[in-house]
Design an enzyme around this catalytic site. Sequence first.
Site, PDB file in Angstrom:
ATOM      1  N   THR A 124      -8.916  -5.878   3.847  1.00 27.12           N
ATOM      2  CA  THR A 124      -8.857  -4.923   2.746  1.00 27.12           C
ATOM      3  C   THR A 124      -9.850  -5.428   1.714  1.00 27.12           C
ATOM      4  O   THR A 124      -9.793  -6.596   1.331  1.00 27.12           O
ATOM      5  CB  THR A 124      -7.442  -4.881   2.118  1.00 27.12           C
ATOM      6  OG1 THR A 124      -6.494  -4.566   3.134  1.00 27.12           O
ATOM      7  CG2 THR A 124      -7.357  -3.856   0.996  1.00 27.12           C
TER       8      THR A 124
ATOM      9  N   GLU B 127     -10.415   3.777   3.804  1.00 23.34           N
ATOM     10  CA  GLU B 127      -9.530   4.557   2.954  1.00 23.34           C
ATOM     11  C   GLU B 127      -9.959   4.303   1.526  1.00 23.34           C
ATOM     12  O   GLU B 127      -9.934   3.161   1.052  1.00 23.34           O
ATOM     13  CB  GLU B 127      -8.057   4.180   3.184  1.00 23.34           C
ATOM     14  CG  GLU B 127      -7.563   4.698   4.534  1.00 23.34           C
ATOM     15  CD  GLU B 127      -6.053   4.639   4.714  1.00 23.34           C
ATOM     16  OE1 GLU B 127      -5.374   3.911   3.957  1.00 23.34           O
ATOM     17  OE2 GLU B 127      -5.560   5.333   5.633  1.00 23.34           O
TER      18      GLU B 127
ATOM     19  N   ASP C 181      -9.068   0.300   2.047  1.00 29.28           N
ATOM     20  CA  ASP C 181      -8.053  -0.100   3.029  1.00 29.28           C
ATOM     21  C   ASP C 181      -8.595   0.265   4.421  1.00 29.28           C
ATOM     22  O   ASP C 181      -8.219   1.277   5.012  1.00 29.28           O
ATOM     23  CB  ASP C 181      -6.752   0.654   2.704  1.00 29.28           C
ATOM     24  CG  ASP C 181      -5.652   0.372   3.705  1.00 29.28           C
ATOM     25  OD1 ASP C 181      -5.706  -0.675   4.352  1.00 29.28           O
ATOM     26  OD2 ASP C 181      -4.745   1.219   3.828  1.00 29.28           O
TER      27      ASP C 181
ATOM     28  N   LYS D 109      -4.454  -2.233  10.093  1.00 27.14           N
ATOM     29  CA  LYS D 109      -4.844  -2.459   8.709  1.00 27.14           C
ATOM     30  C   LYS D 109      -4.810  -3.924   8.281  1.00 27.14           C
ATOM     31  O   LYS D 109      -5.239  -4.242   7.168  1.00 27.14           O
ATOM     32  CB  LYS D 109      -3.952  -1.636   7.782  1.00 27.14           C
ATOM     33  CG  LYS D 109      -4.241  -0.140   7.852  1.00 27.14           C
ATOM     34  CD  LYS D 109      -3.087   0.677   7.314  1.00 27.14           C
ATOM     35  CE  LYS D 109      -3.349   2.167   7.443  1.00 27.14           C
ATOM     36  NZ  LYS D 109      -4.220   2.679   6.381  1.00 27.14           N
TER      37      LYS D 109
ATOM     38  N   GLN E 162      -3.915   2.374  15.030  1.00 33.00           N
ATOM     39  CA  GLN E 162      -2.843   2.896  14.176  1.00 33.00           C
ATOM     40  C   GLN E 162      -2.004   3.951  14.894  1.00 33.00           C
ATOM     41  O   GLN E 162      -0.777   3.924  14.848  1.00 33.00           O
ATOM     42  CB  GLN E 162      -3.472   3.494  12.906  1.00 33.00           C
ATOM     43  CG  GLN E 162      -2.460   4.017  11.880  1.00 33.00           C
ATOM     44  CD  GLN E 162      -3.143   4.544  10.617  1.00 33.00           C
ATOM     45  OE1 GLN E 162      -4.360   4.452  10.463  1.00 33.00           O
ATOM     46  NE2 GLN E 162      -2.366   5.086   9.704  1.00 33.00           N
TER      47      GLN E 162
ATOM     48  N   GLU F  72     -10.262  12.395   7.754  1.00 32.07           N
ATOM     49  CA  GLU F  72     -10.140  13.737   7.181  1.00 32.07           C
ATOM     50  C   GLU F  72     -11.504  14.422   7.050  1.00 32.07           C
ATOM     51  O   GLU F  72     -11.638  15.607   7.324  1.00 32.07           O
ATOM     52  CB  GLU F  72      -9.492  13.660   5.798  1.00 32.07           C
ATOM     53  CG  GLU F  72      -8.073  13.146   5.798  1.00 32.07           C
ATOM     54  CD  GLU F  72      -7.645  12.703   4.415  1.00 32.07           C
ATOM     55  OE1 GLU F  72      -7.847  11.507   4.082  1.00 32.07           O
ATOM     56  OE2 GLU F  72      -7.144  13.545   3.654  1.00 32.07           O
TER      57      GLU F  72
ATOM     58  N   ARG G  45      -8.107   3.757  13.330  1.00 34.00           N
ATOM     59  CA  ARG G  45      -7.216   4.904  13.580  1.00 34.00           C
ATOM     60  C   ARG G  45      -6.624   4.914  14.975  1.00 34.00           C
ATOM     61  O   ARG G  45      -5.501   5.404  15.175  1.00 34.00           O
ATOM     62  CB  ARG G  45      -7.984   6.209  13.347  1.00 34.00           C
ATOM     63  CG  ARG G  45      -8.515   6.384  11.960  1.00 34.00           C
ATOM     64  CD  ARG G  45      -7.435   6.378  10.916  1.00 34.00           C
ATOM     65  NE  ARG G  45      -7.987   6.488   9.572  1.00 34.00           N
ATOM     66  CZ  ARG G  45      -7.303   6.234   8.461  1.00 34.00           C
ATOM     67  NH1 ARG G  45      -6.043   5.811   8.529  1.00 34.00           N
ATOM     68  NH2 ARG G  45      -7.866   6.363   7.295  1.00 34.00           N
TER      69      ARG G  45
ATOM     70  N   HIS H  99      -3.942  14.012   1.072  1.00 28.45           N
ATOM     71  CA  HIS H  99      -4.131  13.098   2.203  1.00 28.45           C
ATOM     72  C   HIS H  99      -2.941  13.160   3.163  1.00 28.45           C
ATOM     73  O   HIS H  99      -3.113  13.280   4.381  1.00 28.45           O
ATOM     74  CB  HIS H  99      -4.335  11.676   1.691  1.00 28.45           C
ATOM     75  CG  HIS H  99      -4.372  10.640   2.778  1.00 28.45           C
ATOM     76  ND1 HIS H  99      -5.422  10.545   3.669  1.00 28.45           N
ATOM     77  CD2 HIS H  99      -3.482   9.675   3.139  1.00 28.45           C
ATOM     78  CE1 HIS H  99      -5.180   9.543   4.523  1.00 28.45           C
ATOM     79  NE2 HIS H  99      -4.011   9.013   4.227  1.00 28.45           N
TER      80      HIS H  99
ATOM     81  N   GLU I 118      -9.359   4.039  -2.048  1.00 29.02           N
ATOM     82  CA  GLU I 118      -8.166   3.846  -2.865  1.00 29.02           C
ATOM     83  C   GLU I 118      -8.533   3.107  -4.145  1.00 29.02           C
ATOM     84  O   GLU I 118      -9.611   2.520  -4.259  1.00 29.02           O
ATOM     85  CB  GLU I 118      -7.106   3.000  -2.113  1.00 29.02           C
ATOM     86  CG  GLU I 118      -6.716   3.571  -0.753  1.00 29.02           C
ATOM     87  CD  GLU I 118      -5.454   2.940  -0.165  1.00 29.02           C
ATOM     88  OE1 GLU I 118      -4.684   2.312  -0.921  1.00 29.02           O
ATOM     89  OE2 GLU I 118      -5.254   3.084   1.055  1.00 29.02           O
TER      90      GLU I 118
ATOM     91  N   ASP J 185       0.841  -1.192   0.000  1.00 29.12           N
ATOM     92  CA  ASP J 185       0.000   0.000   0.000  1.00 29.12           C
ATOM     93  C   ASP J 185       0.879   1.245   0.000  1.00 29.12           C
ATOM     94  O   ASP J 185       1.826   1.334   0.776  1.00 29.12           O
ATOM     95  CB  ASP J 185      -0.918  -0.005   1.227  1.00 29.12           C
ATOM     96  CG  ASP J 185      -2.048   1.006   1.090  1.00 29.12           C
ATOM     97  OD1 ASP J 185      -2.450   1.302  -0.051  1.00 29.12           O
ATOM     98  OD2 ASP J 185      -2.525   1.498   2.128  1.00 29.12           O
TER      99      ASP J 185
HETATM  100 MN    MN Z   1      -4.038   2.901   2.719  1.00 27.06          MN
END
Ligand code: MN
Length: 432
Positions: A272, A214, A248, A268, A255, A379, A252, A148, A216, A141
Amino acid sequence: MNAVNDLQATLDASRKSWIESANDPAGDFPIQNLPFGIFSDRGNDARRVGVAIGDQIVDLAALQAAGLLNVPAHNVFARDALNDFIALGRDVWRSVRIQLSQLLARDTATLRDDAALRAKVLVRAADARLHLPVQIPGYTDFYSSKEHATNVGAMFRDPKNALLPNWSEMPIGYNGRASSVVVSGTPVRRPNGQLKLPDQERPVFGASRKLDIELETGFIIGGGNALGEPIACEDAEAHIFGMVLLNDWSARDIQQWEYVPLGPFNAKTFATTISPWVVTLDALEPFRVAQPVQEPEPLAYLRHRGKHAFDIHLEVTLRAQPARQASTIARTNFKYMYWTMAQQLAHHTVAGCNTRVGDLMGSGTISGPTEDSYGSLLELTWNGKKPLALKEGGTRTFIEDGDELTLVGWCQGDGYRVGFGACAGQILPARG
Ligand code: MN
């Protein structure tokens, strides 16, 4: 006609199919798309290779068995993954694309006028089950959206120095976990892990309270490289089979506690999700656009001439239980990405790392320049400080149990769309 002209003809915006649902201007799967996937159906639970067209799936195993598909490998579509077909190489992918485009074109009678044959090789998508399209040896990834990386850096480190100095010199990436990549529609269980609460010295163990998406895309390696033999940036796109949408999922709170010094791990690894149809780079060719200007100019091994971004409109929706309607929470575009797929692949292999057919490379969260174009709840809600209002009432900061998150994406052509289908997952409560 030669092969180059035939390939060009598969992109002709005016080409229509005798499968009328493929001619819907808002549909994801017109004759210009022809994405590859793996499916089974009620009548036949064996997994095999299919191509989406309108509301139908063309069974390539049946088509080859009927003698209507010329491929230099016996029975290569009666498989539970695309890898063996992909390994035949780009000339074969292109030949199959050309043959399918011709067979499905409005003026071609072979299948159109043969009901018995159609019954053998066409399956209604509504009757089919879609499976993980590739066997994925490795998943990487990246972190290639400037917007971002700036937003996350501002939130977690320092708004004045949001981007670390290495970010604008290379596509930052980490080795992800291939074993937990699942196909759209697979439920995802909220992870448990170590959470470091601000008012406590030591972490507690429990369910993530800051579960996020996420937004992506991912690309699938179509031709790998040998150990010790890097892929040049100018050659990199020839090694890519196609693209999928990729969520993904990210915890948080896990993380933030674990990511120093070696990057994300259990935040993570739990899941996925990817979309089931692989849209080939050939189908995306008309939507090629210039990437953002890169300043400073990258080192020589990361340089390529020409246009290497793609204009792919992307959206995220959230459906809370028991709401009927989903709320659109973000709209953005793949073309905003700072680092290109070619640069990511060149950087991935420059130290000598080999890649293999089916490897999955995530783009990194795709955030645009405006507050409604961010590709994560982190975000969109600014780490929970600005809740989002949902269509049928209620608000969200992070994902709640029962929420269904769906990514969609498409390229807008003249009177048609090349779409990716959906990349969806519903969150189950954590294990007690
Ligand atoms: Mn990612």
